[in-house]
Design a protein around this motif. Structure first.
Motif, short mmCIF file in Angstrom:
data_model
loop_
_atom_site.label_atom_id
_atom_site.label_comp_id
_atom_site.label_asym_id
_atom_site.label_seq_id
_atom_site.Cartn_x
_atom_site.Cartn_y
_atom_site.Cartn_z
N THR A 160 0.85 -1.19 0.00
CA THR A 160 0.00 0.00 0.00
C THR A 160 0.88 1.24 0.00
O THR A 160 1.86 1.31 0.73
N LEU A 161 0.53 2.21 -0.85
CA LEU A 161 1.26 3.48 -0.85
C LEU A 161 0.78 4.35 0.29
O LEU A 161 -0.42 4.43 0.58
N LEU A 162 1.72 5.02 0.92
CA LEU A 162 1.45 5.92 2.04
C LEU A 162 2.09 7.25 1.74
O LEU A 162 3.04 7.33 0.97
N TRP A 163 1.57 8.30 2.35
CA TRP A 163 2.27 9.57 2.25
C TRP A 163 2.10 10.39 3.51
O TRP A 163 1.20 10.17 4.30
N SER A 164 3.04 11.31 3.65
CA SER A 164 3.03 12.18 4.83
C SER A 164 2.38 13.49 4.45
O SER A 164 2.18 13.81 3.27
N PRO A 208 -2.51 6.17 4.31
CA PRO A 208 -2.60 5.61 2.95
C PRO A 208 -3.08 6.66 1.95
O PRO A 208 -3.86 7.55 2.28
N ILE A 209 -2.59 6.55 0.73
CA ILE A 209 -3.06 7.41 -0.37
C ILE A 209 -4.35 6.80 -0.92
O ILE A 209 -4.39 5.61 -1.22
N ALA A 225 2.44 8.70 -11.88
CA ALA A 225 1.70 8.06 -10.79
C ALA A 225 2.54 8.13 -9.52
O ALA A 225 3.77 8.09 -9.58
N PRO A 226 1.91 8.26 -8.36
CA PRO A 226 2.69 8.27 -7.12
C PRO A 226 3.40 6.94 -6.94
O PRO A 226 2.87 5.88 -7.31
N ALA A 227 4.62 6.99 -6.42
CA ALA A 227 5.41 5.78 -6.22
C ALA A 227 6.23 5.92 -4.94
O ALA A 227 6.64 7.02 -4.57
N CYS A 228 6.47 4.81 -4.30
CA CYS A 228 7.30 4.80 -3.10
C CYS A 228 8.69 5.30 -3.45
O CYS A 228 9.32 4.83 -4.40
N GLU A 229 9.18 6.28 -2.70
CA GLU A 229 10.49 6.86 -2.98
C GLU A 229 11.61 5.84 -2.79
O GLU A 229 12.57 5.81 -3.57
#
Length: 72
Positions: free
Chosen positions: A9-13, A41-42, A57-61
């Motif tokens: 799962t993608l997450l963001w701050s 989670p996004i 697309a958003p991706a884990c850094e």
């Protein structure tokens, strides 16, 4: 025999950092860093909005850095 490994799962701050649920790719849930950064989670809608705004697309850094290193 193929295994069905779920996609992380993608997450963001709140600051816009992006990580995933793989170990060490985002702060540990409940930690000070997790709480202070307001990690979550996004949503699918946020991912679409991010892609429309940024063009990617958003991706884990961390996953992206590992992929770049492997490609070089």
């Amino acid at each position: 025999m193929a295994t069905n490994t779920p996609k992380p799962t993608l997450l963001w701050s709140e600051d816009g950092q992006i990580g995933c649920t793989l170990p060490t790719h985002a702060p540990f849930p409940g930690s000070d860093t997790w709480r202070l950064g307001r990690w979550r989670p996004i949503t699918a809608r946020e991912a679409l909005d991010f892609e429309a705004e940024v063009g990617l697309a958003p991706a884990c850094e961390t996953c992206a850095a590992i992929a770049r290193r492997a490609a070089s």
